[in-house]
Structure formats: C-alpha cells, structure tokens
Design an enzyme around this catalytic site. Structure first.
Site, PDB file in Angstrom:
ATOM      1  N   GLU A  17     -13.364  41.028   7.349  1.00  0.00           N
ATOM      2  CA  GLU A  17     -13.214  42.110   8.326  1.00  0.00           C
ATOM      3  C   GLU A  17     -13.667  43.431   7.713  1.00  0.00           C
ATOM      4  O   GLU A  17     -13.275  43.763   6.593  1.00  0.00           O
ATOM      5  CB  GLU A  17     -11.746  42.202   8.771  1.00  0.00           C
ATOM      6  CG  GLU A  17     -11.531  43.310   9.804  1.00  0.00           C
ATOM      7  CD  GLU A  17     -10.172  43.237  10.462  1.00  0.00           C
ATOM      8  OE1 GLU A  17      -9.766  42.142  10.890  1.00  0.00           O
ATOM      9  OE2 GLU A  17      -9.521  44.288  10.558  1.00  0.00           O
ATOM     10  N   TYR A  49     -12.585  48.089  15.917  1.00  0.00           N
ATOM     11  CA  TYR A  49     -12.888  49.071  16.959  1.00  0.00           C
ATOM     12  C   TYR A  49     -12.015  50.283  16.685  1.00  0.00           C
ATOM     13  O   TYR A  49     -10.792  50.134  16.522  1.00  0.00           O
ATOM     14  CB  TYR A  49     -12.518  48.445  18.305  1.00  0.00           C
ATOM     15  CG  TYR A  49     -13.045  49.140  19.518  1.00  0.00           C
ATOM     16  CD1 TYR A  49     -14.355  48.933  19.929  1.00  0.00           C
ATOM     17  CD2 TYR A  49     -12.226  49.968  20.268  1.00  0.00           C
ATOM     18  CE1 TYR A  49     -14.838  49.541  21.072  1.00  0.00           C
ATOM     19  CE2 TYR A  49     -12.700  50.580  21.411  1.00  0.00           C
ATOM     20  CZ  TYR A  49     -14.009  50.359  21.816  1.00  0.00           C
ATOM     21  OH  TYR A  49     -14.473  50.968  22.948  1.00  0.00           O
ATOM     22  N   ALA A  51      -9.515  53.180  16.446  1.00  0.00           N
ATOM     23  CA  ALA A  51      -8.292  53.424  17.207  1.00  0.00           C
ATOM     24  C   ALA A  51      -8.591  54.484  18.262  1.00  0.00           C
ATOM     25  O   ALA A  51      -9.196  55.510  17.963  1.00  0.00           O
ATOM     26  CB  ALA A  51      -7.183  53.893  16.278  1.00  0.00           C
ATOM     27  N   ARG A 106      -5.203  44.906  22.753  1.00  0.00           N
ATOM     28  CA  ARG A 106      -4.687  46.044  23.526  1.00  0.00           C
ATOM     29  C   ARG A 106      -4.989  47.340  22.805  1.00  0.00           C
ATOM     30  O   ARG A 106      -5.441  48.306  23.393  1.00  0.00           O
ATOM     31  CB  ARG A 106      -3.173  45.902  23.717  1.00  0.00           C
ATOM     32  CG  ARG A 106      -2.593  46.968  24.632  1.00  0.00           C
ATOM     33  CD  ARG A 106      -1.107  47.137  24.447  1.00  0.00           C
ATOM     34  NE  ARG A 106      -0.781  47.741  23.157  1.00  0.00           N
ATOM     35  CZ  ARG A 106       0.443  47.996  22.743  1.00  0.00           C
ATOM     36  NH1 ARG A 106       1.477  47.682  23.519  1.00  0.00           N
ATOM     37  NH2 ARG A 106       0.656  48.553  21.555  1.00  0.00           N
ATOM     38  N   GLY A 107      -4.733  47.357  21.489  1.00  0.00           N
ATOM     39  CA  GLY A 107      -4.886  48.587  20.706  1.00  0.00           C
ATOM     40  C   GLY A 107      -3.548  49.270  20.521  1.00  0.00           C
ATOM     41  O   GLY A 107      -2.571  48.974  21.226  1.00  0.00           O
ATOM     42  N   ALA A 126      -3.325  42.967  26.099  1.00  0.00           N
ATOM     43  CA  ALA A 126      -4.543  42.272  25.700  1.00  0.00           C
ATOM     44  C   ALA A 126      -4.842  41.086  26.619  1.00  0.00           C
ATOM     45  O   ALA A 126      -6.005  40.794  26.907  1.00  0.00           O
ATOM     46  CB  ALA A 126      -4.412  41.801  24.250  1.00  0.00           C
ATOM     47  N   TYR A 146       0.939  37.644  15.556  1.00  0.00           N
ATOM     48  CA  TYR A 146       1.789  38.290  14.550  1.00  0.00           C
ATOM     49  C   TYR A 146       2.848  37.316  14.039  1.00  0.00           C
ATOM     50  O   TYR A 146       3.905  37.160  14.675  1.00  0.00           O
ATOM     51  CB  TYR A 146       2.445  39.540  15.182  1.00  0.00           C
ATOM     52  CG  TYR A 146       1.399  40.484  15.733  1.00  0.00           C
ATOM     53  CD1 TYR A 146       0.918  41.535  14.967  1.00  0.00           C
ATOM     54  CD2 TYR A 146       0.827  40.262  16.996  1.00  0.00           C
ATOM     55  CE1 TYR A 146      -0.081  42.361  15.448  1.00  0.00           C
ATOM     56  CE2 TYR A 146      -0.180  41.080  17.490  1.00  0.00           C
ATOM     57  CZ  TYR A 146      -0.626  42.128  16.707  1.00  0.00           C
ATOM     58  OH  TYR A 146      -1.634  42.932  17.183  1.00  0.00           O
TER      59      TYR A 146
END
Ligand SMILES: Cc1cc2nc3c(=O)[nH]c(=O)nc-3n(C[C@H](O)[C@H](O)[C@H](O)COP(=O)(O)OP(=O)(O)OC[C@H]3O[C@@H](n4cnc5c(N)ncnc54)[C@H](O)[C@@H]3O)c2cc1C
Length: 284
Positions: A17, A49, A51, A106-107, A126, A146
């Site tokens: 990543e 992406y 924030a 979702r962010g 999301a 998670y």
C-alpha cells in the site's frame, strides 16, 4: 485483472500500500520506488485516497502510472464530501485509464469533526458505495474490515453484521486494518465465516518504522514488546529495523497458519517490502 480472482489455494496474494505524497516533487521518488517494487512481482499495489478527497488528481495519476507499468493498481476510493455525480466522474476516469479494482470505503470524518456526515447526494456507508459501483461498473470491488472492530462500532457483533451486509452488497474481497496479534486475525476470520462471509480476508500488516507511529490511537492493540523495541532504538534506522523484524515474524506466522496473502502497509518505502518478501521466501 480482477484481484479477487488471484486468491487461489496455496498461492498467497501479496500487495503493497502506498499513498500520494503531500509534496508534488516527491511523486517522482514514488515512481522510482515502483521501479524497485516491480521486480518483487506484487499481485497489486494499492493507492490510498486522500482523507476528505484531497489530492484526487495525484491519486488518478499514480493509478494510471501503475497501469502503464504493468502493475495492477487497487484504487482506494471514499465517499467523503462528494455526491454521486462527482463519484461517477472519477470512477469513469479510473476505468478509462485501465483501473479495474477499487477499494470502496466510507472514509473518516474530516479532522476535528468526529462524526461522519454523508454528502446529501452521496453515501452514508461503504456498503452503499459498493452497491453503487457494482450496479454501474464492472470493477472488482474490495472493502475494509477490522479484526479488532471499527472504532465507531457499537459492538463487535454490530460491526460484523454491517460487514456481512457490505459483502452482500457486492464486495469481492476484504482487506483488514493492521493488527499486531495474529490470533485477533484468525478469530476474526472464523467469526466472518460463521456469519456467512465467504470472501477472502487479506491480512494487513504494518511494519512500524518509527516511534511516531505510537503517537496516534489506531484502535488496535499494540504489544508492549513491539512498542518498547521501537521506542528504545538508538536512531530512526534501528527503529525501522526492529519494526521490520516484528513484521517479518508476524508474516511468516500468518502464512504458516494459512492466511490467503499479505497486504503490506509499506508507507512508500521499498525496504519493508523487500525485507518481508525475503523473509517469507518469495523470490523476485
Ligand atoms: C484497508 C484499509 C484501507 C483504507 N484506506 C483509506 C483511504 O485510502 N483513505 C481514507 O480516507 N481512509 C482509508 N481507510 C480508513 C477508513 O476510511 C476508515 O476506517 C473509515 O472510518 C471507515 O471506512 P469503512 O469503509 O470501513 O466504512 P464502513 O464499512 O461504512 O463502516 C464505518 C462504520 O459504520 C458502521 N456501519 C457500516 N454500515 C452501516 C450501516 N448500514 N448502518 C449503520 N452503521 C454502519 C460500521 O460498523 C463502522 O463502525 C482505510 C481503512 C482500511 C482498513
């Protein structure tokens, strides 16, 4: 190619990543890093992406560059601050550039606000973004999960139920938040299977590179020995080496116990990627 199709028995999916650098000039050093990462033959490189949707242009450019280099990109994408039209315009562009895999998120709420407020023409979770992408595109869609529960969730059971709904909405594979205790990952995978989630759950591993990492609360358990090892290092280099050693043994154990791959949070650095791939015996 669809990332979901790469998950095959006996063949771990390995990915790195990276994030779009904040300073413009630094993108060239990221591209040089891609040149060094390519011979390691990652299954994909994921690009975060910004924030709040910052750096959209650079995010696009980096994903397009990976396509040109023949490396499969996984473009992260969040719902923060944008409605369907803006989302559609960016997804169209990514598809035209040859991107075929999206990590639908979702962010986080913008800094200091504490609460996620959906855009009036956008999505609240999301799962809604996953469903939108699946209804309108042929992207392979990944989603986040998670093992130690999302910090905003009311309970682990609630979080798992929403995850199951996200998968039902069309997520083809899952990538976990970092964790440092492998038992947390394996018991989470068991809970997923019991809840009917059958998709691959790729474990996310963070080779800690500096004591600064511990300044933020990530909502995950940190073994005291890892913290002590990194914080007591004489300098940055030694701290990074100690974090890397921890991650290497974590990765060997994960694969030895049957994890379907590794997603390495390498923070744009080549050294942890190379070190871990050597440690697991993957030849370039
Ligand atoms: C692998 C990975 C990559 C990431 N990459 C980025 C990135 O590139 N950019 C970035 O800004 N952030 C990124 N993040 C962080 C992520 O945006 C945050 O963790 C965010 O707070 C949650 O995103 P999500 O997609 O997991 O949300 P969701 O799946 O929507 O979950 C968010 C919360 O809402 C709850 N929930 C879900 N569905 C419902 C529902 N229908 N009703 C009520 N509650 C619900 C969940 O239990 C959870 O508590 C990443 C996280 C991971 C694990």
């Amino acid at each position: 190619m669809s990332i979901a199709d790469r998950f095959q028995p006996g063949r771990p999916v390995l990915s790195f990543e990276v994030f779009p650098p904040k300073r413009d000039g630094d993108v060239e050093s990221l591209y040089r890093a891609f040149g060094e990462l390519a011979p390691l033959r990652p299954d994909y490189i994921s690009v975060t992406y910004g924030a709040g949707g910052t750096n959209v242009g650079l995010h696009y450019e980096i994903n397009a560059r990976l396509v040109k280099m023949g490396i499969t990109p996984l473009a992260h994408f969040t719902c923060v601050g944008q409605g369907k039209d803006a989302i559609r315009a960016q997804l169209d562009k990514l598809w035209e550039a040859g991107v075929r895999n999206i990590l639908a998120l979702r962010g986080d709420p913008p800094k200091g606000t504490g609460k996620f407020v959906p855009h009036p023409q956008g999505f609240a979770h999301a799962g809604e973004l996953v469903a939108f992408i699946k209804a309108n595109y042929k992207f392979c869609v990944g989603a986040a999960c998670y093992p130690e529960t999302h910090p905003e969730a009311k309970s682990p059971a609630d979080d798992l139920a929403f995850l199951a709904a996200k998968v039902k909405a069309g997520a083809d594979f899952l990538v976990t938040q970092m964790f440092f205790g492998n038992d947390a990952y394996f018991s989470f995978v068991k809970r997923c299977r019991d809840a009917g989630i059958a998709t691959p759950v790729q474990p996310g591993v963070m080779p800690v590179q500096s004591p600064k990492f511990f300044e933020r609360d990530w909502g995950v358990g940190v073994p005291p020995e890892l913290r002590k090892a990194v914080e007591s290092a004489a300098d940055h280099d030694e701290a990074a080496s100690r974090g890397l050693e921890f991650a290497k043994s974590q990765c060997r154990d994960l694969l030895g116990r049957g994890a379907p791959g590794l997603h390495l949070y390498i923070m744009n650095k080549v050294r942890p990627a190379r070190g871990i791939l050597e440690a697991i015996g993957r030849k370039s």
